[in-house]
Design an enzyme around this catalytic site. Structure first.
Site, mmCIF file in Angstrom:
data_model
loop_
_atom_site.group_PDB
_atom_site.id
_atom_site.type_symbol
_atom_site.label_atom_id
_atom_site.label_comp_id
_atom_site.label_asym_id
_atom_site.label_seq_id
_atom_site.Cartn_x
_atom_site.Cartn_y
_atom_site.Cartn_z
ATOM 1 N N HIS A 126 0.819 -1.216 0.000
ATOM 2 C CA HIS A 126 0.000 0.000 0.000
ATOM 3 C C HIS A 126 0.859 1.275 0.000
ATOM 4 O O HIS A 126 0.354 2.358 -0.302
ATOM 5 C CB HIS A 126 -0.977 0.004 1.185
ATOM 6 C CG HIS A 126 -0.368 0.271 2.518
ATOM 7 N ND1 HIS A 126 -0.060 -0.731 3.424
ATOM 8 C CD2 HIS A 126 -0.005 1.428 3.127
ATOM 9 C CE1 HIS A 126 0.454 -0.195 4.523
ATOM 10 N NE2 HIS A 126 0.492 1.127 4.371
ATOM 11 N N ASP A 156 0.132 -7.573 1.394
ATOM 12 C CA ASP A 156 0.594 -6.196 1.588
ATOM 13 C C ASP A 156 2.121 -6.119 1.598
ATOM 14 O O ASP A 156 2.714 -5.369 2.375
ATOM 15 C CB ASP A 156 0.028 -5.600 2.871
ATOM 16 C CG ASP A 156 0.141 -4.067 2.888
ATOM 17 O OD1 ASP A 156 0.265 -3.468 1.804
ATOM 18 O OD2 ASP A 156 0.119 -3.483 3.987
ATOM 19 N N SER A 227 4.705 2.474 7.960
ATOM 20 C CA SER A 227 4.358 1.331 7.123
ATOM 21 C C SER A 227 5.540 0.907 6.260
ATOM 22 O O SER A 227 6.166 1.724 5.590
ATOM 23 C CB SER A 227 3.179 1.676 6.215
ATOM 24 O OG SER A 227 2.007 1.860 6.964
#
Length: 487
Positions: A126, A156, A227
């Site tokens: 993402h 992911d 992230s």
């Protein structure tokens, strides 16, 4: 002389107390090991060791020039066409110049870490999704344009490549050695603040929040921008990729989730080899097995994956798997909970043969299945109700609040079942168990039924003072219900 001795010496030495002519030796016990080790960890060495392997990832996207016919221009055209005076305070959008090039606009900031010395970098899918350009910044402030090698939305995980050599690669840890309660550290770029270090403990393992990922849960402070960064153990090894937070405000609230590094490594290997991830599938829809159902059908403990439906023409159907089966083993490995099955199957190469052990009507059965390849999910088809049939008198069933009838041939064919009975009325105990009009009962108390006559005969033999397990179909889906007697 004793007064001159320090306390440490006093604790570790032998003290002699003279009583008359007899010397009594008193040993002062050392502090227990757990007390000696109860100190806060020092992360400074870890930061120096792993910090250079963590990168900042900045993504850009092309800002498209405003198209002619914008809302303002359309409104002006409306006024002109109908002869209405244009309001003097109406804003006018500037007309873009022709052939004006698109501009790169900042899109997002994330983190990543260096997998190999020749420039492969791992991050979250993402982080790079939708980016026209990816910029990787090292801790020594060098910047590189990165090429996206591949990204996998299901896990992911993404891999990008920069043209550089001699880079400090991370060490990959063993996820099986990771224990709940041990200290871990994260390095990333929360809110764009590069090289930020946070620490905490592992709160839980095998946390189910996705089809293929048993997440690591921690209390490490993770925020937007973290992230893709690494989760590091006290040995300086990467054990996870920081991926998600549980938050109602958008900021850290004490719970964060990381992708286990072993799962991420399998994905990254495929991405680096082929640019995509291939997963196995057998074509079943599954659900958890409750403790009550497991005890009722003779399975013992709650384990395995309840097969609610089998896709037409899928590997599972060809192997003989039926709706209502409970898959308790895959390739010899026990399935503790239903979420284990898609991970196990997904890690098997399509075309490979595997052994599936199912629990069906009180007995285990081994089936050989050829693993297929994951494809987009198909929408479920609704089963036709078929023509109305008057329910016959069902004496034994009435005590459970049921009225049943034969299943029309068209519905049997559509559901691909041998028989069963259709529920025309579900009241009292049957309704409390969750049965509804239109459901099709295919087995009761582990006995398969193909007609109303068989259903009544099976029901007559059952001790109705105990909970009765019923396997039924609702459309394409199979599930269990427990009809409990009225007390």
């Amino acid at each position: 002389m004793l007064e001159k001795m320090n306390r440490k010496t006093l604790r570790s030495c032998l003290t002699a107390a003279l009583i008359g002519s007899t010397a009594v030796l008193t040993v002062v016990p050392a502090a227990p090991v757990w007390a000696q080790n109860r100190t806060l960890p020092d992360f400074t060495d870890l930061v120096e060791q792993v910090g250079p392997s963590v990168v900042n990832i900045r993504t850009l996207e092309k800002a498209k020039a405003a198209a002619s016919g914008s809302a303002d221009e359309q409104m002006l055209e409306f006024f002109k066409r109908f002869g209405i005076p244009v309001p003097p305070n109406m804003p006018r959008a500037p007309r873009p110049e022709r052939n004006q090039p698109d501009e790169d606009q900042p899109r997002g900031v994330g983190s990543g870490f260096i997998l190999t010395a020749d420039g492969f970098v791992m991050t979250n899918a993402h982080v790079v999704e939708g980016a026209d350009e990816v910029i990787v910044t090292l801790t020594d402030k060098r910047e590189f344009k990165a090429k996206i090698i591949g990204a996998d939305k299901r896990s992911d995980v993404a891999v990008v490549k920069i043209e550089a050599t001699g880079l400090p690669a991370v060490k990959i840890g063993d996820i099986n050695r990771l224990k709940v309660g041990e200290w871990v550290m994260a390095i990333g770029s929360p809110f764009g603040l590069e090289n930020t270090v946070t620490a905490g403990i592992v709160s839980a393992k095998q946390r189910d929040t996705g089809d293929y990922l048993p997440f690591i849960q921690t209390d490490v402070a993770i925020n937007p921008g973290n992230s893709g960064g690494p989760l590091i153990n006290m040995r300086g090894e990467v054990v996870g990729i920081n991926s998600q937070i549980y938050s109602r405000s958008g900021g850290f609230q004490g719970i964060s989730f990381s992708i286990p590094i072993d799962e991420a490594a399998r994905v990254s290997d495929q991405l680096r080899t082929s640019g995509k991830v291939t997963r196995g599938r057998i074509g079943v829809q599954i659900d958890q097995v409750t403790k009550e159902v497991a005890e009722s059908i003779g399975l013992g403990k709650a384990q395995g994956a309840l097969v609610r439906g089998v896709e037409s023409g899928a590997p599972a159907e060809k192997a003989g798997v039926e709706a209502g089966d409970i898959i308790i083993k895959f390739d010899g490995k026990p399935i503790e909970k239903s979420s284990d099955l898609p991970r196990m199957v997904g890690n098997v190469k399509p075309g490979t043969k595997a052994l599936v052990t199912v629990f069906r009507r009180g007995a285990s059965k081994d089936l050989s299945v050829t693993i297929g390849e994951v494809e987009p999910e198909k929408p479920a088809r609704k089963a036709s109700a078929g023509p109305e049939t008057k329910p016959p008198v069902a004496g034994a069933a009435q005590a459970l609040g049921l009225a049943v009838s034969e299943v029309p041939d068209a519905q049997r064919k559509e559901l691909k079942i041998k028989g069963g009975v259709k529920v025309d009325t579900a009241e009292a105990a049957a309704a409390r168990a969750g049965l509804k009009e239109g459901d099709v009962i295919v087995a009761i108390a582990n006995a398969e039924v193909t007609s109303v006559k068989e259903f009544e005969a099976a029901l007559a033999k059952i001790d109705k003072s105990k909970a009765i397990n019923v396997l039924f179909r609702r459309g394409e889906w199979a599930q269990y219900a427990l009809i409990r007697p009225t007390r």
